[in-house]
Design a protein around this motif. Structure first.
Motif, PDB file in Angstrom:
ATOM      1  N   LEU A 199     -96.837 -54.201  60.672  1.00  0.00           N
ATOM      2  CA  LEU A 199     -96.762 -52.469  59.399  1.00  0.00           C
ATOM      3  C   LEU A 199     -97.427 -52.946  57.913  1.00  0.00           C
ATOM      4  O   LEU A 199     -96.740 -54.114  57.292  1.00  0.00           O
ATOM      5  CB  LEU A 199     -94.924 -52.369  59.244  1.00  0.00           C
TER       6      LEU A 199
ATOM      7  N   GLY B  37     -92.452 -46.456  50.824  1.00  0.00           N
ATOM      8  CA  GLY B  37     -92.205 -45.958  52.151  1.00  0.00           C
ATOM      9  C   GLY B  37     -92.662 -45.204  53.562  1.00  0.00           C
ATOM     10  O   GLY B  37     -92.169 -45.139  53.650  1.00  0.00           O
TER      11      GLY B  37
ATOM     12  N   LYS C 261     -86.201 -45.721  64.339  1.00  0.00           N
ATOM     13  CA  LYS C 261     -87.323 -47.153  64.346  1.00  0.00           C
ATOM     14  C   LYS C 261     -87.919 -47.827  63.821  1.00  0.00           C
ATOM     15  O   LYS C 261     -87.654 -49.232  63.537  1.00  0.00           O
ATOM     16  CB  LYS C 261     -88.212 -47.521  66.347  1.00  0.00           C
ATOM     17  N   ASP C 262     -87.942 -46.776  62.517  1.00  0.00           N
ATOM     18  CA  ASP C 262     -88.484 -47.616  61.433  1.00  0.00           C
ATOM     19  C   ASP C 262     -87.813 -48.470  60.257  1.00  0.00           C
ATOM     20  O   ASP C 262     -86.708 -47.950  60.095  1.00  0.00           O
ATOM     21  CB  ASP C 262     -89.015 -46.726  60.521  1.00  0.00           C
ATOM     22  N   GLU C 263     -87.397 -49.826  60.365  1.00  0.00           N
ATOM     23  CA  GLU C 263     -86.486 -50.512  60.136  1.00  0.00           C
ATOM     24  C   GLU C 263     -87.348 -50.730  58.915  1.00  0.00           C
ATOM     25  O   GLU C 263     -85.619 -50.753  57.699  1.00  0.00           O
ATOM     26  CB  GLU C 263     -86.939 -51.731  60.816  1.00  0.00           C
ATOM     27  N   ASN C 264     -87.528 -50.227  58.503  1.00  0.00           N
ATOM     28  CA  ASN C 264     -88.086 -50.279  56.566  1.00  0.00           C
ATOM     29  C   ASN C 264     -87.501 -49.521  56.110  1.00  0.00           C
ATOM     30  O   ASN C 264     -86.677 -49.877  54.501  1.00  0.00           O
ATOM     31  CB  ASN C 264     -88.993 -50.299  55.766  1.00  0.00           C
ATOM     32  N   ILE C 265     -86.395 -48.652  56.441  1.00  0.00           N
ATOM     33  CA  ILE C 265     -86.033 -47.350  55.665  1.00  0.00           C
ATOM     34  C   ILE C 265     -84.526 -46.911  56.121  1.00  0.00           C
ATOM     35  O   ILE C 265     -84.477 -45.857  56.015  1.00  0.00           O
ATOM     36  CB  ILE C 265     -86.936 -45.658  55.456  1.00  0.00           C
TER      37      ILE C 265
ATOM     38  N   ARG D 138     -96.620 -43.621  63.341  1.00  0.00           N
ATOM     39  CA  ARG D 138     -95.590 -43.393  62.953  1.00  0.00           C
ATOM     40  C   ARG D 138     -94.466 -44.388  62.112  1.00  0.00           C
ATOM     41  O   ARG D 138     -93.711 -44.536  61.704  1.00  0.00           O
ATOM     42  CB  ARG D 138     -94.142 -42.624  64.235  1.00  0.00           C
ATOM     43  N   GLY D 139     -95.593 -45.575  62.731  1.00  0.00           N
ATOM     44  CA  GLY D 139     -94.542 -46.829  61.904  1.00  0.00           C
ATOM     45  C   GLY D 139     -93.942 -47.011  62.851  1.00  0.00           C
ATOM     46  O   GLY D 139     -92.776 -47.923  62.210  1.00  0.00           O
ATOM     47  N   CYS D 140     -93.466 -46.729  64.186  1.00  0.00           N
ATOM     48  CA  CYS D 140     -92.578 -47.283  64.915  1.00  0.00           C
ATOM     49  C   CYS D 140     -93.017 -48.055  65.313  1.00  0.00           C
ATOM     50  O   CYS D 140     -90.876 -48.467  65.199  1.00  0.00           O
ATOM     51  CB  CYS D 140     -92.439 -46.322  66.460  1.00  0.00           C
ATOM     52  N   ARG D 141     -93.287 -49.441  65.097  1.00  0.00           N
ATOM     53  CA  ARG D 141     -92.927 -50.660  65.304  1.00  0.00           C
ATOM     54  C   ARG D 141     -93.371 -51.477  66.369  1.00  0.00           C
ATOM     55  O   ARG D 141     -92.745 -52.930  67.421  1.00  0.00           O
ATOM     56  CB  ARG D 141     -91.544 -51.231  64.411  1.00  0.00           C
TER      57      ARG D 141
ATOM     58  N   PHE E  81     -94.535 -46.727  56.200  1.00  0.00           N
ATOM     59  CA  PHE E  81     -95.517 -47.879  56.886  1.00  0.00           C
ATOM     60  C   PHE E  81     -96.243 -47.393  58.358  1.00  0.00           C
ATOM     61  O   PHE E  81     -96.230 -46.731  58.757  1.00  0.00           O
ATOM     62  CB  PHE E  81     -94.449 -48.615  57.021  1.00  0.00           C
TER      63      PHE E  81
END
Lengths: 158, 950, 379
Positions: free
Chosen positions: B896, B902, C356-360, B880-883, B904
């Protein structure tokens, strides 16, 4: 010396017969410290309780809540997670991560109404064979005193 | 130790001695006398049955005599090799009497009493001396009472007592009554700093006692009081001062400044009375203690003199091997091609010893660079492991070690009933050559695609079995090992039935896990053969030169216009007063003659890539290198308005003074144009305080050196100090010399800094001196502030971000491990040299720089490196690209990547991942698999364990 | 063996016109072509039912019900999924469980008859509750989620505390059950019928013991499960079930509950279970509209076309889930609202996780609150 040991052994044998409760304990041991510590106990022939089973992981940080909960779901009476002392982790901060996950797991286990003592996080170094042995003995004793998990015979996946 | 024992390129001669050396650097012929062990190394499995049979019991040297061993023994539990040895001094067998109990007990027939010493001659390019130290036996100093009372131990004896695998199993017990002592006293500096004809300081004892004081209480909470009698607490190394400060917070630990004059035992109670003056109050005291630990000095190891003769190298006045003076090289002996490391050249603590080991190796490699062993590999056709699991289980007897406790027959029958098990076999010694061959045949015959062995510990034997599998093409990750010896038969031997039950359960779990094992391929990555050194101070130059000497392309990048770093501003260098400028000139000449590419006035802009493949863009050009050495140095603390440093021109720092001395050209040093009549030094400026809790290590030796220089020109000197920490080769001797020529040392309390005020043309310094327990007033012409070292800003932070190397609490760069990895970092391929890691002298920086060079060389000498496949992998469809993984990994392995606009997802860099599996534990969507320790594998073990009960 | 006929009868799959409206409207199909409701129905009716059971995409379905709304032939696709999954589970198939199956373990553990939970320790001292009474407040998984999702900072227990505050404010002392179990919703939708039934029975027993006649829910799933599935699968359940939004709306319209000012622009996420499954669209809106100063703006897709929060029953959470969440959060943000309100703790957790996805974060960053927390803050 030998005589004493045999009588002691007989006594424990009788006791177990009476109680008939043999705890089911899972011990997660990290490869670099705790598992090595358990090996060290072996090399020094330190005797301790056989009433537990070991699962080796590379790091205590690998032990996620799901493993512990799964163990309790499947009827474990106690779960021990063991890693390296702080500052000793092969992966530098893996054991700190283990603590964070463990705190979460502990809260869940507490909510479920299991006694807090059934879940433990401990540190045993590669040289601490005696500590490993004492830890296992103490944990087995503790769980034996607590008796079977209130969940032990239920909640299993169908 | 195990790594050394297993390394294919290391031939290990233990229980051996170098008796003769001839030839020169690059071509030595060394005669090694191999003393007979009387036990065949190839046959011995280390099972210990011989030891059990031996009737002789003698004190165990490893436990400092506190424990016992047999005449046939393994020196300690982790000994490498794990071969037993017969101590013929105490063995009953001689050419007339016969005992032979051990020979009869040995099932492998490994014991032979008639073996003679054997001389082997080997050809080597260089030699490294790492002979360590011996501990001073306080028996000879009657006043300490060691010879009289059993309750007085040496620090080493106490260490063994604290060790969980030691003679008391970690219990702190008073030898006379085996009770836990209420009071323990540590006495520092026993047999050194003037005693026993030793002028030097043995360096490691302060921290050892400080640590043991803490440990003792942990082991035995009943201990009420621990007193440490000291002269100066020398907490000089990285992290030491803050550790020391933590112990000061414990109310049961008391630091007592004063050295006991004698220790007397009460014959009835065996309590010990320590006669000592409390030098802070001036009162003679009698302190009663239950136990006394003498911090006994380190001495040159016993055969140093003999070895020096064999090697043809010189000894210093202190009796240790002498180091090469002219170039302040701590790692070189007085003969080319022979290197020193660790305590061979003087007492060292563990981090420095470890670093010196790598550094000496780097130096030695110069002479063997042409003989690098090629890595050969034979082609093996892999076995097809598709289809349902066909598991073979092999049960080892390990002589009677396993079979003597566990019921192998029952186990075998049980294992046959387990799902997917198609073959079961037992064997007397599964690890023996014959059995390993048999195992290979069985794999072929039964078309096994999974192998489980129930034997000893995977920590030592898994690699052996894996190799056996790999040799015939079975992927080594399809092998699984159950530890039924070290963690079963050995530890439950009193309860054979339960032990057998446990073994069967653990085997069932292993078989369940084996179903889920997957073949894993070892990926290889290519390695750039070049190295980048960042920083052109003494450390950076040394690293570059060492690497160049071994033939590696090196690029040295310096931010400033000129190379040399702080060396440019120094006068003379510790420990031998080599003029800094001379050394620098020589180093620069060497650099010029070398193949090192030097870029000055160049900065690093960006660092990308990973081990073996770093891409570095600088303000000059972009480089591809296999490894990076960071030697960007530190700053000197700027006192600003402290002691009116900025206000008065006669308040200087050590560094300022170095500049003055350097310019005198041997003449008299002038301050503000006149020769000072009297100067005062103030120690610990900007160190050991709240802002900078660390000790800067070099200020005390520097002050002593400068004080001596002042005395040469007749200037009076007073030094205001807290603890004189003259550490490093020769520093303690200089300290004593300084006292000898009339330098006044005034100790001020930690919480009462001296006060400096203007007084006429000069300065007035007021301080509380603990010696006289009174205020001292002194008029001086100049005050010199021993300003400590602090991390260089903003460079340290820039490099932290760029190289992804964390900083320690003290702000310096953090090493991989405080003791065992002093030059490595958490990022593979990036190493630290010099003061960027912690304050050091120029000589110490260069020694550590050699270590970094050695580490870098051992990486870039290879064309390719194999990556351990037991690492984590991302299933991108689940990510999910949650980092989460990115934020918890300390090795910066996951990152990532934008797979489509859009979107990641995480990807794990195989070269950075260490395989701990922590990210797999945190991943919310099961996108990350910790290979070889997957969820399925672990859950399969849990399920089968709990479903079928114990 | 599965009874194809029974399933077909109950879910009308044979009526399928193969028009593909379902797939065109499916949020999963919108982001991945690996999943198609039409195709799944097709496989089932054309003799590939066994194969369907083995398909891991089976567990991707959110059972959000969007397809049901659009289907011209009245195929009950969500019910179809539920039944197919019961069969698949019987055949040993399982979804990829998020968080390593930890939450499923919690649920199964709760089937234990002998357990004695510590699930009421969160109750603040100033609030009153009882173990006997007219109304049970079914807290559900909130204490567990609160402990489990600490790193998301969702603090789901704030919802429970808010409900209690609202009830006490209305002079109601609700019953809180010390040994309330998981409602079983997630187990049922992931095919574990046996353990679902066990949980249901425990809950019914506990509620009956309390003497209550009515059960109040602050979550959409528990509400659906009690209202539709308990009567369907378990005998002896005859209790009135009410959702907190209905309850509050009722108090506002007939009992004169007054709320304070709240000057923010707000948008609302209809949880599938409350909206399409139970047709409760108006009560939450009524509550919000009764708050002075609050401006409710609707997302383009709302009420029965509202897009699901992207994950269901802690199964097959993946990139697609994240894309759905990001889409929905962007819609919320484009309304110009600065607060997204929901009535389901899972919507809340899933959206927070996506954030939590900082990119968006500039596109999806918006405050999220449960309706009860909002209401309690303006009492």
């Amino acid at each position: 010396m030998t005589e004493k040991k045999t009588t002691a052994k007989k006594k424990t044998a009788k006791k177990t017969e009476k109680q008939k409760f043999v705890p089911k304990i899972v011990a997660f041991a990290c490869n670099w410290c705790s598992y090595a510590g358990a090996d060290n106990a072996g090399v020094n022939r330190i005797q301790y309780s056989p009433h537990f089973r070991v699962i080796r992981t590379m790091c205590s940080g690998r032990v996620k809540p799901a493993f512990v909960l799964k163990a309790f779901e499947m009827g474990a009476d106690g779960v021990l997670v063991s890693g390296c002392h702080f500052g000793d982790c092969h992966y530098i901060f893996g054991n700190y991560r283990a603590v964070e996950l463990f705190e979460k797991t502990k809260k869940l286990v507490h909510l479920l109404g299991l006694e807090d003592e059934r879940l433990r996080l401990e540190w045993v170094s590669a040289a601490e064979g005696i500590r490993w042995a004492e830890l296992i003995n103490e944990f087995v004793d503790q769980i034996t005193r607590l008796g079977p998990s209130p969940l032990s015979e239920n909640g299993k996946k169908s | 130790m195990m790594d050394v024992g297993r390394h294919p390129n290391i031939e290990l001669y233990t229980y051996s001695e170098v008796t003769h050396v001839e030839g020169k650097a690059g071509d030595f012929r060394v005669t090694v006398r191999r003393h007979p062990r009387y036990v065949d190394e190839d046959l011995c499995t280390g099972c210990g049955q011989c030891s059990d049979a031996c009737p002789i019991v003698v004190p165990n040297e490893f436990d400092a005599g506190l424990g016992a061993r047999r005449a046939i023994y393994s020196p300690f539990s982790q000994a490498v090799p794990n071969t037993f040895v017969i101590d013929r001094e105490s063995c009953l067998n001689d050419d007339f009497l016969v005992c032979e109990n051990c020979r009869k007990a040995c099932e492998r027939d490994a014991i032979n009493y008639d073996v003679a010493p054997q001389d082997v001659t080997i050809s080597v390019g260089s030699l490294i001396v790492a002979t360590g130290i011996d501990v001073f036996d306080p028996y000879t100093m009657k006043t300490y009472g060691y010879s009289v009372s059993q309750n007085i131990l040496t620090g080493l004896e106490f260490e063994r007592m604290l060790n969980a695998s030691g003679p008391t199993q970690g219990h702190v017990l008073r030898p006379t009554d085996r009770r836990v002592p209420k009071k323990i006293a540590f006495v520092q500096c026993v047999g050194v700093r003037g005693e026993n004809d030793c002028q030097y300081c043995s360096l490691f004892c302060c921290m050892n006692s400080v640590k043991d004081a803490l440990l003792a209480k942990d082991h035995a909470p009943e201990i009420e009081e621990i007193t440490i009698f000291y002269s100066d607490i020398r907490a000089f190394g990285k992290g030491y001062e803050s550790f020391y400060n933590r112990t000061k917070e414990r109310d049961y630990i008391k630091y007592f400044k004063g050295k006991p004059s004698k220790i007397v035992e009460d014959p009835a109670s065996h309590d010990l009375t320590i006669y000592v003056e409390d030098t802070l109050t001036g009162k003679p005291m009698e302190v009663v203690s239950d136990m006394v630990i003498l911090a006994s000095a380190g001495l040159p190891s016993s055969d140093t003199l003999k070895l020096a003769d064999v090697l043809g190298i010189e000894l210093g006045q202190d009796g240790f091997f002498k180091t090469e003076k002219e170039n302040a090289q701590l790692l070189r002996s007085t003969k080319e091609g022979i290197f020193l490391c660790g305590c061979a050249s003087g007492p060292e603590d563990i981090p420095d010893s470890v670093a010196q080991g790598s550094g000496a190796a780097a130096g030695a490699e110069k002479y063997v660079a042409d003989f690098r062993l090629p890595e050969t590999e034979e082609e093996i056709t892999p076995i097809d492991v598709g289809g349902p699991p066909r598991i073979g289980v092999f049960l080892c007897h390990c002589g009677i070690n396993i079979a003597g406790v566990l019921d192998i027959e029952t186990m075998e029958e049980y294992v046959r009933s387990l799902p997917n098990v198609v073959h079961v076999q037992n064997d007397l010694f599964l690890c023996s050559d014959g059995s390993q061959k048999l195992l290979q045949e069985m794999i072929k015959e039964h078309r096994l695609n999974r192998v489980v062995s129930a034997a000893c510990t995977p920590r030592t034997h898994e690699p052996i079995f894996q190799e056996t599998c790999a040799r015939i093409g079975l992927n080594p990750y399809l092998f699984e090992m159950v530890n039924v010896r070290d963690q079963c038969s050995w530890v439950h031997s009193q309860e054979p039935l339960l032990a057998t039950q446990r073994a069967m359960d653990q085997i069932r779990m292993a078989v369940a896990r084996a179903q889920w094992l997957e073949p894993l391929e070892q990926k290889e990555i290519s390695v750039e053969g070049s190295v980048l050194v960042i920083g052109g101070g003494p450390a950076g130059i040394q690293s570059a030169l060492d690497l160049d000497a071994q033939g590696f392309p090196v690029t040295l990048v310096e931010k400033e216009k000129e190379l040399g770093g702080r060396l440019r501003f120094l006068d003379r260098l510790l420990p031998e007063n080599v003029p800094a400028v001379d050394l620098l000139q020589r180093k620069l000449a060497q650099l010029k003659a070398s193949g090192v590419r030097v870029f000055t006035e160049t900065e690093i802009k960006e660092v990308g890539g990973f081990v073996g493949n770093f891409e570095v863009s600088t303000t000059k050009e972009t480089l591809k290198v296999g490894s990076i050495i960071l030697a960007s140095g530190s700053d000197v603390y700027d006192p600003k308005d402290e002691y009116d440093y900025e206000k008065y021109s006669n308040v200087l720092t050590n560094m300022d003074l170095e500049g003055i001395f350097a310019q005198t050209d041997g003449g008299e040093a002038l301050i503000n144009g006149t020769k000072p009549k009297r100067v005062a030094f103030i120690q610990c400026v900007g160190s050991r305080n709240e802002d900078n809790p660390h000790c800067s290590r070099i200020c005390c030796p520097t002050t002593v050196k400068q004080a001596l220089r002042f005395r040469e020109q007749g200037t009076d000197v007073a030094v205001f100090y807290r603890d004189m920490r003259t550490v490093g080769h020769g520093a303690e001797e200089q300290y004593r010399a300084a006292r000898g020529v009339g330098v006044v040392f005034i100790r001020y309390p930690d919480d009462q800094k001296p006060v400096v005020t203007k007084s006429g043309k000069g300065l007035r310094i007021q301080a509380f001196g603990t010696m006289l327990n009174d205020t001292v007033n002194m008029e001086v012409d100049a005050v010199i502030l021993a300003a400590g070292m602090v991390p260089k800003e903003p460079d340290t932070n820039t490099f932290k971000e760029m190289l992804k190397v964390p900083r320690s609490p003290d702000g310096f760069m953090m090493e991989r491990h405080p003791k065992l990895g002093p030059v490595e970092t958490t990022t593979d391929g990036i190493f630290l040299a010099g003061c960027v890691q912690s304050p050091k002298s120029a000589a110490e920086s260069m020694a550590q720089a050699s270590a970094a060079a050695g580490k870098a060389a051992s990486l870039v000498c290879r064309e390719r490196i194999k990556l351990d496949p037991t690492i984590c992998r991302v299933n991108e469809a689940l990510c999910r690209g949650c980092r989460t993984c990115v934020s918890i990994c300390d090795f910066h392995a996951p990152e990532l990547v934008e797979t489509s606009p859009g979107i990641f997802v995480a990807r794990i860099n195989e070269a950075l991942c260490k395989g701990c599996g922590t990210c797999a534990a945190w991943c919310p969507t099961e996108a990350i698999a910790a290979q070889h320790f997957t969820d399925q594998q672990i859950e399969a073990m849990l399920e089968t364990m709990l479903e079928e009960g114990l | 063996m599965m009874n194809i006929e029974t399933i077909a009868k109950a879910t009308h799959v044979n009526d399928c016109l193969e028009c593909g409206k379902c797939t065109a409207n499916c949020p999963i199909s919108r982001f991945t072509d690996a999943y198609s409701p039409r195709l799944n129905v097709g496989r089932f009716i054309q003799g590939y039912a066994e194969e369907l059971l083995q398909d891991e995409r089976l567990w991707d379905c959110l059972t959000c019900g969007m397809c049901n709304v659009r289907c011209p032939a009245d195929v009950k696709y969500t019910e179809f999924m539920k039944r197919i999954r019961l069969e698949a589970f019987q055949n040993g198939r399982e979804a990829t469980c998020s968080h390593g199956g930890a939450i499923q373990s919690l649920m199964r553990i709760m089937t234990s008859p002998t357990m004695n939970q510590n699930r009421l320790e969160w109750v603040p001292k100033e609030f009153t509750y009882s173990d006997k009474g007219e109304l049970v407040y079914f807290v559900g998984c909130l204490p567990y989620f609160d402990a489990f999702f600490t790193d998301l900072e969702v603090n789901t227990l704030d919802t429970a505390k808010s409900v209690l505050k609202i009830l006490n404010h209305l002079d109601i002392t609700p019953v809180l059950l010390k040994n309330e179990r998981c409602c079983g919703h997630d187990l049922l939708w992931s095919g574990d019928l046996e353990n679902f039934k066990k949980l249901a029975k425990h809950n019914i027993t506990e509620i009956n013991k309390s003497g209550a006649k009515r059960v109040l829910f602050s979550c959409a799933e528990g509400y659906r499960t009690f209202k539709l599935d308990y009567p369907g699968y378990v005998d002896g359940f005859d209790i009135d079930v009410v959702h907190i939004s209905e309850f509050m709306a009722e108090h506002i319209s007939s009992n004169g509950l007054k709320l304070n000012r709240f000057d923010r622009r707000v948008t609302y996420q209809d949880p599938c279970r409350l909206g399409r499954h139970m047709n409760i669209y108006d009560p939450p809106r009524e509550v919000m509209n009764s708050i002075p100063g609050l401006e409710l703006v609707e997302m383009r897709k709302n009420r029965n076309t509202a897009v699901c929060c992207g994950t269901s029953a802690w199964m097959n959470c993946n990139l697609t889930s994240k894309q759905i969440q990001a889409y929905r959060l962007k819609s919320a943000k484009t309304t110009g609202a600065d607060l997204l309100v929901t009535t389901c703790p899972k919507c809340y957790i899933h959206f927070k996780c996506a954030q939590k996805d900082e990119n968006i974060s500039d596109q999806i960053g918006i405050d999220i609150q449960d309706l009860t927390v909002l209401t309690a803050s303006v009492l």
